[in-house]
Design a protein around this motif. Structure first.
Motif, PDB file in Angstrom:
ATOM      1  N   MET A 164      -7.588   4.203 -25.628  1.00 54.08           N
ATOM      2  CA  MET A 164      -8.779   4.328 -24.843  1.00 54.08           C
ATOM      3  C   MET A 164      -8.366   4.473 -23.387  1.00 54.08           C
ATOM      4  N   SER A 165      -9.007   5.371 -22.688  1.00 53.05           N
ATOM      5  CA  SER A 165      -8.747   5.594 -21.274  1.00 53.05           C
ATOM      6  C   SER A 165      -9.867   4.940 -20.462  1.00 53.05           C
ATOM      7  N   ILE A 166      -9.476   4.111 -19.500  1.00 52.72           N
ATOM      8  CA  ILE A 166     -10.466   3.436 -18.667  1.00 52.72           C
ATOM      9  C   ILE A 166     -10.027   3.442 -17.208  1.00 52.72           C
ATOM     10  N   ARG A 167     -10.991   3.259 -16.336  1.00 52.83           N
ATOM     11  CA  ARG A 167     -10.726   3.034 -14.910  1.00 52.83           C
ATOM     12  C   ARG A 167     -11.219   1.632 -14.602  1.00 52.83           C
ATOM     13  N   VAL A 168     -10.451   0.920 -13.779  1.00 54.65           N
ATOM     14  CA  VAL A 168     -10.809  -0.458 -13.480  1.00 54.65           C
ATOM     15  C   VAL A 168     -10.440  -0.785 -12.037  1.00 54.65           C
ATOM     16  N   ASP A 169     -11.233  -1.643 -11.442  1.00 56.37           N
ATOM     17  CA  ASP A 169     -10.941  -2.159 -10.110  1.00 56.37           C
ATOM     18  C   ASP A 169      -9.645  -2.962 -10.212  1.00 56.37           C
ATOM     19  N   PRO A 170      -8.682  -2.718  -9.331  1.00 54.38           N
ATOM     20  CA  PRO A 170      -7.404  -3.433  -9.405  1.00 54.38           C
ATOM     21  C   PRO A 170      -7.542  -4.952  -9.379  1.00 54.38           C
ATOM     22  N   GLN A 171      -8.579  -5.464  -8.739  1.00 57.79           N
ATOM     23  CA  GLN A 171      -8.776  -6.909  -8.680  1.00 57.79           C
ATOM     24  C   GLN A 171      -9.169  -7.491 -10.033  1.00 57.79           C
ATOM     25  N   ARG A 172      -9.612  -6.663 -10.966  1.00 54.52           N
ATOM     26  CA  ARG A 172     -10.024  -7.132 -12.298  1.00 54.52           C
ATOM     27  C   ARG A 172      -8.995  -6.768 -13.371  1.00 54.52           C
ATOM     28  N   LEU A 176      -8.878  -7.729 -17.524  1.00 57.50           N
ATOM     29  CA  LEU A 176      -8.927  -6.733 -18.589  1.00 57.50           C
ATOM     30  C   LEU A 176      -7.707  -6.846 -19.493  1.00 57.50           C
ATOM     31  N   LEU A 177      -6.534  -6.968 -18.904  1.00 56.96           N
ATOM     32  CA  LEU A 177      -5.309  -7.017 -19.693  1.00 56.96           C
ATOM     33  C   LEU A 177      -5.229  -8.256 -20.571  1.00 56.96           C
ATOM     34  N   SER A 178      -5.937  -9.310 -20.192  1.00 51.89           N
ATOM     35  CA  SER A 178      -5.932 -10.510 -21.027  1.00 51.89           C
ATOM     36  C   SER A 178      -6.724 -10.308 -22.317  1.00 51.89           C
ATOM     37  N   THR A 179      -7.560  -9.281 -22.365  1.00 50.44           N
ATOM     38  CA  THR A 179      -8.338  -9.018 -23.575  1.00 50.44           C
ATOM     39  C   THR A 179      -7.825  -7.815 -24.366  1.00 50.44           C
ATOM     40  N   ALA A 180      -7.044  -6.952 -23.747  1.00 53.89           N
ATOM     41  CA  ALA A 180      -6.526  -5.766 -24.428  1.00 53.89           C
ATOM     42  C   ALA A 180      -5.384  -6.147 -25.370  1.00 53.89           C
ATOM     43  N   VAL A 181      -5.216  -5.368 -26.420  1.00 55.72           N
ATOM     44  CA  VAL A 181      -4.110  -5.580 -27.349  1.00 55.72           C
ATOM     45  C   VAL A 181      -2.818  -5.052 -26.735  1.00 55.72           C
ATOM     46  N   ALA A 182      -2.882  -3.874 -26.092  1.00 57.43           N
ATOM     47  CA  ALA A 182      -1.694  -3.277 -25.489  1.00 57.43           C
ATOM     48  C   ALA A 182      -2.102  -2.329 -24.368  1.00 57.43           C
ATOM     49  N   ARG A 194      -0.684   1.122 -22.710  1.00 60.77           N
ATOM     50  CA  ARG A 194       0.292   2.182 -22.966  1.00 60.77           C
ATOM     51  C   ARG A 194       0.655   2.953 -21.716  1.00 60.77           C
ATOM     52  N   ALA A 195      -0.197   2.957 -20.705  1.00 62.53           N
ATOM     53  CA  ALA A 195       0.082   3.679 -19.460  1.00 62.53           C
ATOM     54  C   ALA A 195      -0.819   3.144 -18.361  1.00 62.53           C
ATOM     55  N   ARG A 201      -6.187   3.678 -13.475  1.00 58.40           N
ATOM     56  CA  ARG A 201      -6.481   4.398 -14.717  1.00 58.40           C
ATOM     57  C   ARG A 201      -5.498   3.866 -15.755  1.00 58.40           C
ATOM     58  N   LEU A 202      -6.039   3.300 -16.820  1.00 60.12           N
ATOM     59  CA  LEU A 202      -5.208   2.673 -17.844  1.00 60.12           C
ATOM     60  C   LEU A 202      -5.464   3.289 -19.211  1.00 60.12           C
ATOM     61  N   GLU A 203      -4.414   3.375 -19.988  1.00 55.58           N
ATOM     62  CA  GLU A 203      -4.523   3.716 -21.405  1.00 55.58           C
ATOM     63  C   GLU A 203      -4.290   2.410 -22.153  1.00 55.58           C
ATOM     64  N   VAL A 204      -5.331   1.896 -22.773  1.00 61.24           N
ATOM     65  CA  VAL A 204      -5.240   0.593 -23.433  1.00 61.24           C
ATOM     66  C   VAL A 204      -5.679   0.683 -24.885  1.00 61.24           C
ATOM     67  N   THR A 205      -5.257  -0.312 -25.643  1.00 62.22           N
ATOM     68  CA  THR A 205      -5.629  -0.423 -27.048  1.00 62.22           C
ATOM     69  C   THR A 205      -6.400  -1.721 -27.239  1.00 62.22           C
ATOM     70  N   PHE A 206      -7.489  -1.645 -27.982  1.00 60.64           N
ATOM     71  CA  PHE A 206      -8.269  -2.821 -28.356  1.00 60.64           C
ATOM     72  C   PHE A 206      -8.264  -2.928 -29.870  1.00 60.64           C
ATOM     73  N   GLN A 207      -8.736  -4.032 -30.391  1.00 62.90           N
ATOM     74  CA  GLN A 207      -8.759  -4.239 -31.839  1.00 62.90           C
ATOM     75  C   GLN A 207      -9.624  -3.196 -32.534  1.00 62.90           C
ATOM     76  N   ASP A 208     -10.779  -2.908 -31.948  1.00 70.68           N
ATOM     77  CA  ASP A 208     -11.707  -1.929 -32.514  1.00 70.68           C
ATOM     78  C   ASP A 208     -12.743  -1.574 -31.453  1.00 70.68           C
ATOM     79  N   LEU A 209     -13.687  -0.729 -31.798  1.00 66.39           N
ATOM     80  CA  LEU A 209     -14.701  -0.277 -30.855  1.00 66.39           C
ATOM     81  C   LEU A 209     -15.528  -1.443 -30.318  1.00 66.39           C
TER      82      LEU A 209
END
Length: 67
Positions: A1-9, A13-19, A21-22, A32-40
């Motif tokens: 999943m591709s997301i944009r996030v405020d750097p202060q948050r 976000l990373l505490s809830t993501a599985v991984a 990737r970029a 701009r992050l490429e992250v993986t979550f458990q599901d939708l």
């Protein structure tokens, strides 16, 4: 999943993501992050927690739901 996030948050976000990737910075200072979550459902929950500080870019189904 591709997301944009405020750097202060980023850590929140990373505490809830599985991984993560970029990661790269956008011209406006957001990350701009490429992250993986458990599901939708997990992805939607994580993004809702961040409110307007996060934006889903892809896949389209999540991006449409977060608009």
């Amino acid at each position: 999943m591709s997301i944009r996030v405020d750097p202060q948050r980023r850590e929140e976000l990373l505490s809830t993501a599985v991984a993560v990737r970029a990661a790269e910075s956008d011209q406006d200072g957001r990350l701009r992050l490429e992250v993986t979550f458990q599901d939708l459902r997990h992805a939607e929950w994580a993004l809702w927690q961040l409110g307007t500080d996060a934006e889903a870019l892809a896949p389209e189904i999540v991006a449409d739901r977060s608009a």
